[in-house]
Design a protein around this motif. Structure first.
Motif, PDB file in Angstrom:
ATOM      1  N   GLN A  47       0.979  -1.151  -0.085  1.00  0.00           N
ATOM      2  CA  GLN A  47      -0.042  -0.042   0.267  1.00  0.00           C
ATOM      3  C   GLN A  47       0.834   1.238  -0.054  1.00  0.00           C
ATOM      4  O   GLN A  47       0.638   2.298   0.568  1.00  0.00           O
ATOM      5  CB  GLN A  47      -0.861  -0.163   1.196  1.00  0.00           C
ATOM      6  CG  GLN A  47      -1.725  -1.165   1.231  1.00  0.00           C
ATOM      7  CD  GLN A  47      -2.637  -1.178   2.374  1.00  0.00           C
ATOM      8  OE1 GLN A  47      -2.744  -0.796   3.425  1.00  0.00           O
ATOM      9  NE2 GLN A  47      -4.294  -1.407   2.029  1.00  0.00           N
ATOM     10  N   ARG A  48       1.675   1.199  -0.697  1.00  0.00           N
ATOM     11  CA  ARG A  48       2.869   2.414  -0.996  1.00  0.00           C
ATOM     12  C   ARG A  48       2.431   3.086  -2.245  1.00  0.00           C
ATOM     13  O   ARG A  48       1.851   2.561  -3.295  1.00  0.00           O
ATOM     14  CB  ARG A  48       4.064   1.836  -0.892  1.00  0.00           C
ATOM     15  CG  ARG A  48       4.738   1.351   0.404  1.00  0.00           C
ATOM     16  CD  ARG A  48       6.047   1.250   0.431  1.00  0.00           C
ATOM     17  NE  ARG A  48       6.723   0.524   1.571  1.00  0.00           N
ATOM     18  CZ  ARG A  48       7.984   0.696   1.854  1.00  0.00           C
ATOM     19  NH1 ARG A  48       8.794   0.953   1.146  1.00  0.00           N
ATOM     20  NH2 ARG A  48       8.430  -0.194   2.805  1.00  0.00           N
ATOM     21  N   LYS A  49       2.782   4.576  -2.389  1.00  0.00           N
ATOM     22  CA  LYS A  49       2.797   5.324  -3.733  1.00  0.00           C
ATOM     23  C   LYS A  49       4.098   5.343  -4.162  1.00  0.00           C
ATOM     24  O   LYS A  49       5.050   5.322  -3.378  1.00  0.00           O
ATOM     25  CB  LYS A  49       2.060   6.325  -3.399  1.00  0.00           C
ATOM     26  CG  LYS A  49       0.707   6.266  -2.687  1.00  0.00           C
ATOM     27  CD  LYS A  49      -0.077   7.726  -2.663  1.00  0.00           C
ATOM     28  CE  LYS A  49      -1.637   7.553  -2.418  1.00  0.00           C
ATOM     29  NZ  LYS A  49      -2.079   8.870  -1.987  1.00  0.00           N
ATOM     30  N   VAL A  50       4.200   6.022  -5.211  1.00  0.00           N
ATOM     31  CA  VAL A  50       5.582   6.533  -6.058  1.00  0.00           C
ATOM     32  C   VAL A  50       5.913   7.641  -5.268  1.00  0.00           C
ATOM     33  O   VAL A  50       4.951   8.565  -5.353  1.00  0.00           O
ATOM     34  CB  VAL A  50       5.319   6.587  -7.517  1.00  0.00           C
ATOM     35  CG1 VAL A  50       6.754   6.933  -8.011  1.00  0.00           C
ATOM     36  CG2 VAL A  50       5.108   4.985  -7.996  1.00  0.00           C
ATOM     37  N   ALA A  51       7.072   7.548  -4.579  1.00  0.00           N
ATOM     38  CA  ALA A  51       7.372   8.943  -4.083  1.00  0.00           C
ATOM     39  C   ALA A  51       7.339  10.275  -4.774  1.00  0.00           C
ATOM     40  O   ALA A  51       6.892  11.338  -4.610  1.00  0.00           O
ATOM     41  CB  ALA A  51       8.727   8.923  -3.060  1.00  0.00           C
ATOM     42  N   ARG A  52       8.228  10.067  -6.103  1.00  0.00           N
ATOM     43  CA  ARG A  52       8.426  11.050  -6.846  1.00  0.00           C
ATOM     44  C   ARG A  52       8.304  10.737  -8.404  1.00  0.00           C
ATOM     45  O   ARG A  52       9.153  10.506  -9.013  1.00  0.00           O
ATOM     46  CB  ARG A  52       9.907  11.907  -6.480  1.00  0.00           C
ATOM     47  CG  ARG A  52      10.161  12.265  -5.261  1.00  0.00           C
ATOM     48  CD  ARG A  52      11.285  13.050  -5.047  1.00  0.00           C
ATOM     49  NE  ARG A  52      11.505  13.653  -3.707  1.00  0.00           N
ATOM     50  CZ  ARG A  52      12.459  14.338  -3.266  1.00  0.00           C
ATOM     51  NH1 ARG A  52      13.662  14.584  -4.207  1.00  0.00           N
ATOM     52  NH2 ARG A  52      12.512  14.829  -2.298  1.00  0.00           N
ATOM     53  N   PRO A  53       7.050  10.740  -8.927  1.00  0.00           N
ATOM     54  CA  PRO A  53       6.651  10.126 -10.161  1.00  0.00           C
ATOM     55  C   PRO A  53       7.260  10.971 -11.108  1.00  0.00           C
ATOM     56  O   PRO A  53       7.550  10.463 -12.235  1.00  0.00           O
ATOM     57  CB  PRO A  53       5.288  10.178 -10.037  1.00  0.00           C
ATOM     58  CG  PRO A  53       4.847  11.020  -8.795  1.00  0.00           C
ATOM     59  CD  PRO A  53       5.748  10.965  -7.912  1.00  0.00           C
TER      60      PRO A  53
END
Length: 469
Positions: A47-53
């Motif tokens: 359940q993580r997101k891309v930090a700096r897309p």
């Protein structure tokens, strides 16, 4: 301050924290392809997101077919591959990542597109989901390949844990002879240092030969650093680098360009910097090269003959030679120029840039292909430029096949592959067993040498062919 190598300057600038021999590095760019779905799946599970897309770039290259593209993604014949490409587009959209996708006018290989877009820049740390990320080091940056779990870490934190490699400077001096290319230079280097010669090291390529190369040629050299066992390969940025980069879409503009140039010009290794190892080559002694065995170290000038295992320096090498000859179906003492081939492949992240297409076309116009020969440009940008220059027409007139951009026969995982026993003169980077298809036999050569082989149906010294015309 003590004198530093270019690698040390970049490394030190990116270290965030250290722990038990491993250091946490900041990552400026991450490059992914269709096969990076495992990294996205891991993000979802945690359940993580891309930090700096905005610092992640995706490319459709490894699995995409190089024919029949007019039918769109749904026209991809193999369901598993079609689903991978669809999933890649969905993941990129979900996380806000710039994708050079299936229908994008900039689509292409992840080691071809970033330099031509200006995404690759001096002084950066670049991680890619492919071992040949070393290609980007041609711009004076630290670039290396990583696995799916590491890529998940990079995407979620914009950092990576690494142990500091040692440094190896390879100095190549002198003017290369007629018919000798950067591919021949790097094959000669690997033949000299061996496939394990760079293990644990980052290579800096230096000397008058390297300084005189175009950016395309430097990328070819750095691309195959991994074939010499190195973690990465680098070339100091200079005026050739800056001229290539200026004005490209992602390159700094205006005042930012001048600020960047100030930093970039400080990157080259200090004059008295100390490297852990040094190797020297005389470029005037390098001939057009051909691999005869099953790793890039097993390379000889095209004028040579297949070695006898009994001439090996030790039992290990003797066994390797014998196994390679058995797999390749070759006999000791055979002249390389007498080896017939079944097909030719001009492409891959090693040799599919505009300079490579020009070199192939220059030879192709001297005759007509006697065996199937594919030319696969590295990107839509390269393809469009080649077509503006009429190179596609030259190649087609000579009986070569002009295809769509992708990794194609280099990887043999997208429907483009050799059949068992087929022998191929290839501009790619690996001649491992089965690399281009189960039972396929690969001879690595330059684009000009590949085109020459297509015209004669055998491994051929391109110098002889060009002199005869």
């Amino acid at each position: 301050m003590a004198a530093q190598t270019m690698f040390e300057k970049i490394w030190d600038r990116h270290v965030l924290v250290g722990e038990e021999g491993e250091l946490l590095l900041y990552v400026d760019r991450a490059l992914i392809h269709e096969g990076s779905s495992h990294a996205f799946a891991a993000l979802d599970r945690q359940q993580r997101k891309v930090a700096r897309p905005q610092q992640i770039f995706a490319f459709t290259d490894h699995y995409v077919p190089t024919t029949g593209r007019d039918k769109g993604i749904e026209g991809i014949a193999i369901p598993e591959i079609r689903n991978m490409v669809i999933k890649q587009h969905a993941n990129a959209a979900k996380h806000g990542i710039r994708l050079f996708g299936f229908d994008d006018p900039g689509q292409g290989i992840l080691h071809i597109v970033p330099p031509e877009q200006g995404i690759t820049q001096p002084g950066l740390v670049i991680c890619g989901a492919d071992s040949h990320t070393s290609t980007h080091g041609a711009f004076g940056c630290l670039a290396f390949g990583i696995g799916a779990s590491e890529m998940m870490h990079v995407m979620s934190t914009q950092t990576i844990w690494q142990r500091k490699p040692r440094t190896l400077r390879i100095v190549v001096d002198g003017k290369t002879g007629f018919g000798v290319s950067s591919k021949d230079v790097i094959l000669a280097i690997i033949a000299k240092i061996g496939v394990a010669g760079g293990v644990g090291h980052v290579i800096e390529y230096a000397g008058s030969t390297i300084a005189g190369m175009s950016m395309e040629a430097r990328m070819t050299v750095c691309n195959m650093s991994i074939e010499g066992g190195a973690r990465a390969g680098m070339v100091a940025p200079d005026d050739i680098t800056f001229e290539y980069m200026e004005g490209r879409p992602y390159a700094p503009k205006g005042g930012a360009w001048h600020d960047a140039m100030t930093y970039w010009k400080m990157l080259p290794s200090d004059a008295n910097a100390v490297f852990d190892r040094e190797v020297a080559l005389d470029a005037t002694q390098i001939a057009p090269m051909v691999t005869w065995g099953t790793n890039p170290e097993q390379t000889l000038p095209v004028t040579g003959r297949i070695p006898d295992p009994e001439s090996a320096v030790n039992d290990v090498q003797r066994s390797e030679y014998a196994a390679a000859l058995d797999y390749m179906g070759l006999a000791a003492g055979t002249a390389l120029a007498d080896i017939a081939i079944d097909r030719v492949f001009i492409g891959s992240c090693t040799n599919s840039r505009i300079e490579d297409i020009r070199a192939a076309a220059e030879v192709a116009k001297l005759g007509r292909a006697k065996v199937p020969a594919w030319v696969v440009p590295g990107s839509q940008t390269v393809k469009a430029q080649a077509e503006r220059e009429g190179l596609d027409k030259v190649l087609l007139a000579a009986g070569f096949e002009w295809r769509e951009p992708g990794c194609s026969l280099c990887t043999a995982i997208n429907g483009d592959q050799l059949q068992p026993g087929e022998r191929c003169a290839s501009t790619s980077n690996r001649n491992f067993r089965g690399r281009q298809g189960t039972g396929g036999r690969t001879h690595l050569v330059s684009p000009a040498m590949a085109a020459a082989a297509a015209l004669t149906g055998r491994l051929t010294d391109v110098r002889d062919l060009m002199k005869s015309h």
